[in-house]
Structures are given as C-alpha cells and as structure tokens.
Enzyme design. Structure first.
Site, PDB file in Angstrom:
ATOM      1  CG  ASP A 132      -2.309   0.547   0.908  1.00 39.77           C
ATOM      2  OD1 ASP A 132      -2.386   1.764   0.659  1.00 39.77           O
ATOM      3  OD2 ASP A 132      -3.298  -0.196   0.919  1.00 39.77           O
ATOM      4  CG  HIS A 212      -5.405   3.585   0.514  1.00 37.28           C
ATOM      5  ND1 HIS A 212      -5.001   2.274   0.417  1.00 37.28           N
ATOM      6  CD2 HIS A 212      -6.629   3.622  -0.062  1.00 37.28           C
ATOM      7  CE1 HIS A 212      -5.939   1.559  -0.188  1.00 37.28           C
ATOM      8  NE2 HIS A 212      -6.947   2.358  -0.493  1.00 37.28           N
ATOM      9  CB  SER A 545      -9.154   0.128  -0.621  1.00 42.44           C
ATOM     10  OG  SER A 545      -8.411   0.264  -1.788  1.00 42.44           O
TER      11      SER A 545
END
Length: 768
Positions: A132, A212, A545
């Site tokens: 990520d 994220h 996600s």
C-alpha cells in the site's frame, strides 16, 4: 589511410545510432527470462542481465523468487533487441495501478473471549504483508505493548529513510520496505505528472503521506484503541480483525502517482522471501479492464506467493455497479467486494415545503442550526463543469450565501465542497447520478454537506425548478448503530462476470467496505485535500480497499487456528460459510437499485468468520491444479512458464477450466442451442470430524436441471477426500435467463450441524 577512414565511418555510425536512441521514447518494461538458460560463466543473474541484455544503469529491479527476470528503462530498439534473445519468454510495459479506495469486526461475527478470536489468540503468530502507501507508525493501533517476540521465521528488514528510522519498527510492525524505482523512472521519462518525491508531499521511506496504507493496515491488524472516532463519528473502541497479528509494510504506492507494476512485483519477491503468511493488496486496474494472467504482475506475483503457501487477498475494484467490472481475476487470488455494515451516519436535507430527504455525511463543523438558505443548481446554466462543481466552474455572484446542488462525478466528492466554499456557498447537496443510483458513502466534508441518492436528487432539483426561491437546510444526526438492512452490496463494488474466464466466479465474496473507521496519517487531513489542515488519528473511508484487509485479517485468524490450511482451503472456508441474507433475514440487496443481489454482486456471500472457523468440508487446490487450469484455457507451455517459473507439459487431452476445484459452479452454454448438459467434478476434504455424513441439497437455477451423484458423502476420518459429480442440463431455447443473461442457484452439503454452500450459475454466451 584506409584504416583511418574505416574508423571514422564506424564512429559516425555509432554517433548516429546513439543520436537515434536518444530521440527514441524510453519506457519501463518488465522482462521475463528463462533463468535456467543462464551460462555458468556468470556468478549471478544480474551479471548475466547486464552483460547480455542491457546496461546496468537501465535496470530498476531484478526478480528471483515469485518471478524470474528484471525491469528496466528501455528504448524501442533496445526492447526489440532484448525480445530477440532466445532466453526471453516475454516482455511487457510497466503500468500504473490504482488504490481501490470499529464495528466491523463484530459485524463479521467476532466477539471478545469466544470463537475465532480466542481460538487463534487474535492472530498473534501470523504475519500480514500490506502492499500500500506505507504506514504512520506512531498510531496507537500499531503499539507492540504485551506482544511476544517477533516470530523466529521472520527474515525481513526495516528500511530507513525520510522521517522513518529503525526504531519505527517494533514487535507489531516487524518490517517495512519501500519500492520507488518504477515510480522514479516514470517521473524521469515523463509518464507521471508529478515533480518527484520530496519531504513536503511524500516521504522516500515507508512513512505514509497518503493515509490509505495506514488505514488498511489497521483494518487488518490494528490493536485495541479506546476513545477512537473521527471528530465524534463512530466513537468507541477501534480494532483490526486480527489485533495481535504482526505487520510487514511494503510501500509500493506513492501519493498522487499510483503504484507501478515493476515495484509491486519487487514487493511480491521481497515478501515471499521475508516470510509473510498473508498478503493484503488493495490495488488493481481501473475501468473494469483486465489483462491476461501472463501480462498481469499482480496475478504473476500472487501465483508465486500462493505456491509458497501465502494467502493473497485482493480488492475487487470500485467500478461497480456495471457488469464485468470486477478486477484481480486470477483463480489463486481471493477477490473481495464491498458491503455495508450496520452503522450509518445519517443527514437530512429539509426543504422549505416540509419535505425531508435522508442522506449521509461526516461533516463535523459548525451546523446550520435549522436556518433555511436559498438553493441553486449550477447545472441550470447549461455547463456540465458547473453542474459537477469542478474547479473554477462556479460564479461567486450566483453561489454566495446559498446551498449548492452538485452532481457526483469527475472530481473527488470532498473537492466539490471546497469549490463551493471558495465561491461563497454555505453548504452542498451532493446528488448521485443514475449510474451510482442510491449508493451513498460518507465524507468528512469541509462545509455542511449531505450526499443523497439519485432519485432524491431528481426530486430536489425538480422542487428548485418549480420554485426559483426554493430554500433548504441540512441537519446532521451523528452515528446510528443497528441499521437494517445490512449488509447491502455497495454500489461501487466490482461486479461479475469474470472478464477473463466466466467459468470462475468473481468476486469470491464480500466484506465490510463502506464507512470503515481505521487509523490515519498525520501528513494530510481526513479529506486528503491539500487545504485540509485538520489532524485526525482515525478516518472513515469506503471502497473495496477497505473490504480487502478485512479478509486479510480473517485469513490471519484462520491461519493461526489452522496452521496446516492452504490458501485455497482458507478461501474455501470463507466462501462456503458466507452469508447471503442480511440482518433482517431477507436476501441481500444491491445498494444502488434496492433489488435482490446475486453471486455476480457478492460472489459466495458476505464473510462470516464464526462459521468459517469450522466449515466442515473444504475445496483444496494445488499448484498442479492451477497449471491444469492454465492448460485448459489454452495457454502454451512458455506462456504458463511466465506465471509458474517452471516448465510444464500440458496433457494431450485438454482439461476443462470449469473443473478447477473451486467452491462455486459456473456453467456457460451457447445461445440458441438445443437441450444440452455439462458435467462438473469436485473434490471435498473433511476438516470437521470423523464419521461424518453429508447429504446434498440443490436449489437449481430457474429452468435448469441439476443432479448430483453420489447424494451422500461418508467420511470415516478427518482429512480424507471424496469426490462428486454435478450434471447441469438446460434447454437452450427455453432457458429463462434474467436481465443479466444468467440464472442462479446453489448446492449445499449438510451434516445436521454445518452447511457447506456453493453458488451455481448458468449463463448463455454467443457461440464462437
């Protein structure tokens, strides 16, 4: 004299070639090499690559674990020369991928002191590798308090860099790496419209500048954190699915620049060598476009990982609700779609005429306190950019002091609010378009905002059109828990059918992916906008996600409780026990249409970990099974070697792709044909108890005959295997397929305690 002339001509020729090469457009390519061809004179493969293939300065990564070869920046002529080398199996261009952006553990069936959490010790002996944007290690979610020593099998490292030192790793974050060469090469050759990496917008280290990665890592394995919330929303205790699992961070995505295949493949190589047990990758293509497996580095890298016993969880993409929008399709990947949870953040648009329209919002600033403001819809001026509230599209003379109706699409939802704020607006109603239907997600807006569905947006616009002096206000109702129905399939979640091989159902299942609270970076505010200066320890995000790390954490718990389970068995346990009903005990519905969902929407169903702990029967798969599948879809030996790293010989009698031992059954028939049948074979392994007897129950798709033999399976011992056949018969002229061209049913093996469920789907395709 003649010798000097020849030397001069050679020099001119060399300069001309150099000049031509300099004018060629260079790009990054990934080269798959048959490493068994390496001459023994070279001590390493890198020596061989730099001697026979390209200049050392051109090479970005070398791969030697899940993939064999290298990535390099090459001109067209250099690439052509490499492709002519007899040891090169294939070469493909480096592509940019995209991220598929505290009640959810309980919603999965996990509760303190009982069940899978207690039996797996919260996953403490399992290592989850997260691919990520990095991590913000100071967050309480990543504390190593009361954790035991790092597992001895761990072979990874802690890369240091900008604002990230070795002390940022601990017994929770046991390793951290970053992969930037593919990104930097793209910047250098002009493929990415960013100025490169510096401390103000990004960190050249495992530190997370985007947020994220911090969010997905804590969703999978965050520790217990008390008094967690986003500015009061979703207040309570935050925790990941596997709170004691260890984290290995692989930063492959860079803020505003995406994630490059060459870096992702290098991360797979490293993670497999480091000793991770699970890989969580919330990354994929966009627009529902998929590549053949041999040209897809995520498929290639994950095959290498799965062949080593590593479970790989991937996101299904956010291009739903369109059909065939699911991504990450390889059958060895576990592909995860998104559903809602039983928590919502309601807000209301209240019109002057008394009508009330419900929506959602995470706005936490100064409320409107019931005051009515004039409404305006910039789209009435005829400009699409104004209707979408894009940058510099709004005239302050029209907007000032009003609540603005903005259409969703073309720019981030929160960015529209900032445009309205700059133009002097006091609030925003964010209206879905027809494609998004009634699907809503909350955002931490910078101005009072309520997101509404398509039908309500149409009604509000109609009210304004009939009353130029129309007024409205927005009311925020905080956090509501126990909402029904839930789960609902998220409108954005990638949908089937599988665009590569419709015989394999994708997505595999869904998990919580809407309005998920998890840890956040200090580098940006909760909206991610440069102008958002708020600091938030937690943020609420939506996307597949967010669903993917739920399954990654679930896999860690199952792996801890059952160390001998293969990746395929873990996936099977999740799929065959998944739920297809909501908390009202009604069939799950789609968010955008409010109509009944089906396996193209949710795969086998919604993850239910309490049941996955003890699935009874499982469908296992080996490397040989996957090779047989690749032969069945007519990949040649060299093409298969690109994926498997070893030479194979496909059998003379071609296997059938639908006979891959998958926990679902998909029959594809030609349109307009006569009555015809397909036979499927499946093999199940008893992981429940000895002397178990399972009987089959079939709910056939409408207009389809389904027979199973034998109808009873008797297991005298655990870990024994038995096979069964499924015959699917259709009348091609009378098959009553629905709007999607497919009908659905199910097959259940039951022993009185457990129900092992597999979806059945029958579709018609145009004959070739």
């Amino acid at each position: 004299m003649l010798l000097h002339l020849l030397q001069l001509l050679l020099l001119i020729s060399s300069l001309a070639k150099s000049s031509a090469d300099n004018h060629e457009t260079a790009k990054t390519y990934i080269i798959r090499v048959d490493t068994s061809s390496k001459p023994s004179i070279f001590p390493t493969h890198l020596h061989w690559y730099t001697a026979e293939f390209t200049d050392p300065s051109a090479i970005l990564h070398t791969y030697d674990t899940v993939f064999h070869g290298f990535s390099a920046v090459l001109t067209p002529s250099a690439l052509a020369a490499i492709r002519r080398h007899p040891s090169v199996l294939t070469a493909f261009e480096d592509r940019r991928r995209h991220l598929h952006t505290t009640r959810s553990p309980q919603f999965l069936g996990l509760h303190n002191q009982r069940g899978l959490w207690s039996e797996s010790d919260y996953g403490s002996d399992v290592i989850i590798g997260v691919f990520d944007t990095g991590i913000w290690p100071e967050r309480r979610s990543f504390s190593d308090r009361n954790l035991g020593p790092v597992p001895r099998r761990w072979r990874g490292t802690c890369h240091t860099g900008v604002k990230f030192s070795a002390s940022n790793c601990n017994r929770k974050i046991i390793g951290a790496r970053f992969f930037v060469k593919g990104h930097e090469a793209a910047v250098r050759i002009g493929d990415v419209a960013v100025s490169g990496i510096n401390e103000t917008i990004e960190f050249k280290s495992p530190r997370d500048a985007d947020g994220h990665g911090t969010h997905t890592a804590s969703t999978a394995a965050g520790r217990y954190v008390y008094r967690a919330s986003l500015e009061g929303y979703a207040a309570g205790i935050a925790k990941g699915v596997a709170p004691k699992a260890r984290l290995a961070i692989y930063k492959v995505c860079w803020k505003d620049a995406g994630c490059f295949d060459s870096d992702i493949l290098a991360a797979f190589d490293a993670a497999a060598n480091d000793g991770v047990d699970v890989i969580s990758i919330s990354i994929g293509g966009s627009d529902g476009i998929s590549s053949p497996y041999y040209l897809d580095p995520i498929a290639i890298g994950s095959y290498g990982a799965v062949s080593r016993g590593i479970f790989v969880s991937s996101s299904a993409g956010n291009d739903g609700p369109n059909g065939m929008s699911v991504t990450n399709l390889a059958p060895w990947l576990t592909t995860v779609g998104a559903g809602t949870i039983d928590r919502n953040f309601p807000a209301d648009v209240i019109l002057k005429d008394g009508r009330n329209f419900s929506g959602v919002s995470l706005y936490a600033g100064k409320p409107l306190k019931g005051k009515m403001y004039h409404l305006i819809y910039p789209g009435k001026f005829g400009l699409i950019s104004a209707s979408l509230c894009l940058e510099n599209s709004l005239d302050p003379n029209h907007i000032r002091g009003k609540i603005v109706i903005c259409d969703r699409g073309s720019s981030p939802r929160v960015a529209k609010g900032l445009v309205v704020k700059k133009a002097g607006g006091v609030g925003m109603i964010l209206a879905n378009g027809a494609s998004s239907g009634e699907g809503l997600v909350g955002d931490a807006h910078l101005i009072p905002t309520c997101a509404v569905g398509f039908s309500d947006g149409v009604r509000i616009k109609a009210y304004l059109a009939s009353n130029p002096k129309a007024k409205a206000t927005i009311k925020f109702r905080g956090t509501v828990v126990g909402t029904k129905p839930a789960p609902v399939v998220a409108s954005f979640s990638g949908r089937g059918p599988n665009g590569q091989n419709p015989e394999i159902l994708k997505p595999d299942l869904i998990a919580p992916g809407v309005n998920i609270l998890a840890a956040w970076t200090d580098a940006v505010g909760p909206t991610g906008l440069d102008s958002d200066n708020r600091k938030a320890e937690f943020n609420i995000l939506s996307g597949t996600s967010m669903a993917c790390p739920h399954v990654s954490g679930a896999a860690a718990l199952l792996k801890s409780a059952h160390p001998d389970w293969s990746p395929a068995v873990i996936r099977s346990a999740m799929m065959t026990t998944a739920s297809v009903v909501d908390n009202s005990m009604n069939p799950m519905i789609n968010e955008e249409s409010k109509k009944a969902a089906n396996p193209y929407d949710y795969g086998a169903g919604h993850l239910n970990l309490d049941l996955a702990m003890d699935p009874g029967l499982v469908y296992d798969l080996s490397n040989d099974d996957y090779v047989s599948f690749l032969c069945a879809i007519q990949y040649g030996a060299k093409t298969i070697e690109v994926i498997t790293r070893s030479r194979v010989n496909c059998p003379m009698r071609k296997p059938l792709p639908e006979n891959l031992n998958y926990p679902s059954i998909a029959a594809v028939f030609a349109k307009g044909g006569r009555s015809t049948s397909q036979m499927f074979f499946r093999m199940v392994t008893n992981v429940g108890e000895a002397n178990a007897v399972y009987r089959v129950r079939v709910d056939p798709p409408k207009g389809v005959e389904v027979s199973v033999r034998p109808r009873k399976l008797v297991f005298s011992e655990i870990n024994t295997r038995l096979g069964y056949y499924v015959n699917v018969t259709v009348d091609g002229k009378n098959l009553a397929v629905g709007d999607s061209g497919v009908v659905f049913g199910s097959l259940i093996w039951a022993d009185g305690k457990r129900m092992v469920r597999s979806p059945i789907l029958v579709t018609q395709a145009d004959p070739f």
